[in-house]
Scaffold this motif. Sequence first.
Motif, short mmCIF file in Angstrom:
data_model
loop_
_atom_site.label_atom_id
_atom_site.label_comp_id
_atom_site.label_asym_id
_atom_site.label_seq_id
_atom_site.Cartn_x
_atom_site.Cartn_y
_atom_site.Cartn_z
N ILE A 90 33.85 64.56 75.95
CA ILE A 90 34.04 64.09 77.32
C ILE A 90 35.26 64.76 77.95
N ALA A 91 36.31 64.97 77.14
CA ALA A 91 37.53 65.61 77.64
C ALA A 91 37.36 67.12 77.83
N GLY A 92 36.22 67.66 77.37
CA GLY A 92 35.95 69.07 77.60
C GLY A 92 36.26 69.99 76.43
N PHE A 93 36.45 69.43 75.22
CA PHE A 93 36.71 70.28 74.05
C PHE A 93 35.52 71.21 73.84
N ASP A 94 35.82 72.47 73.66
CA ASP A 94 34.78 73.49 73.45
C ASP A 94 34.81 73.92 71.99
N PRO A 95 33.80 73.57 71.19
CA PRO A 95 33.77 73.97 69.79
C PRO A 95 33.83 75.48 69.57
N PHE A 96 33.49 76.25 70.57
CA PHE A 96 33.52 77.71 70.45
C PHE A 96 34.93 78.27 70.63
N SER A 97 35.87 77.42 71.03
CA SER A 97 37.24 77.88 71.31
C SER A 97 38.12 77.96 70.08
N VAL A 98 37.65 77.44 68.94
CA VAL A 98 38.44 77.48 67.71
C VAL A 98 37.59 78.00 66.55
N GLN A 99 38.26 78.53 65.55
CA GLN A 99 37.56 79.10 64.40
C GLN A 99 37.36 78.12 63.25
N ASN A 100 37.98 76.96 63.33
CA ASN A 100 37.91 75.98 62.24
C ASN A 100 36.49 75.51 61.99
N GLU A 101 36.26 75.05 60.74
CA GLU A 101 35.02 74.36 60.43
C GLU A 101 35.05 73.04 61.19
N GLN A 102 33.92 72.69 61.83
CA GLN A 102 33.90 71.51 62.69
C GLN A 102 32.72 70.62 62.36
#
Length: 147
Positions: free
Chosen positions: A19-31
């Motif tokens: 909802i806050a707009g976090f983009d999973p593509f913006s980080v390299q970590n395992e998610q």
Amino acid sequence: MLSESERDRVIILDTSAFIAGFDPFSVQNEQYSVPMVEKELFSDSLSWTRLNAAVENKKLHIKEPSVDFVKKIKEASKTVGDISFLSEADLQVLALALEIKNSGETPLIVTDDYSIQNVANQIGVEFAPLMTFGIKFRLQWIRYCPA
């Protein structure tokens, strides 16, 4: 953006992160996230689309935590008094983080939810807020009747 020490962590995403707009593509970590998070998002919303695009591109893994860890989280949330403020998705997010912690990895919950942050602090799991300052210390709620 995540700091240097946060880059080696496994990221657990709560509904509020999307909802806050976090983009999973913006980080390299395992998610990771949990099945209930998708159900809390409005279908066809930007948040829902972002989650599903990350899953389809294998950037985000959806995993349900084991029942044993959900029970442990319920006990921890009763201890600090947040049990009545946590949704099923919240409990699953916390349980998954604890399960990952017990496997030897370092989870980081991305959430603006103060109750999740409070319980995460109780179980020794770090969190990162996006749109709020986050909690500064653990709260312990006590219910009382003023009459």
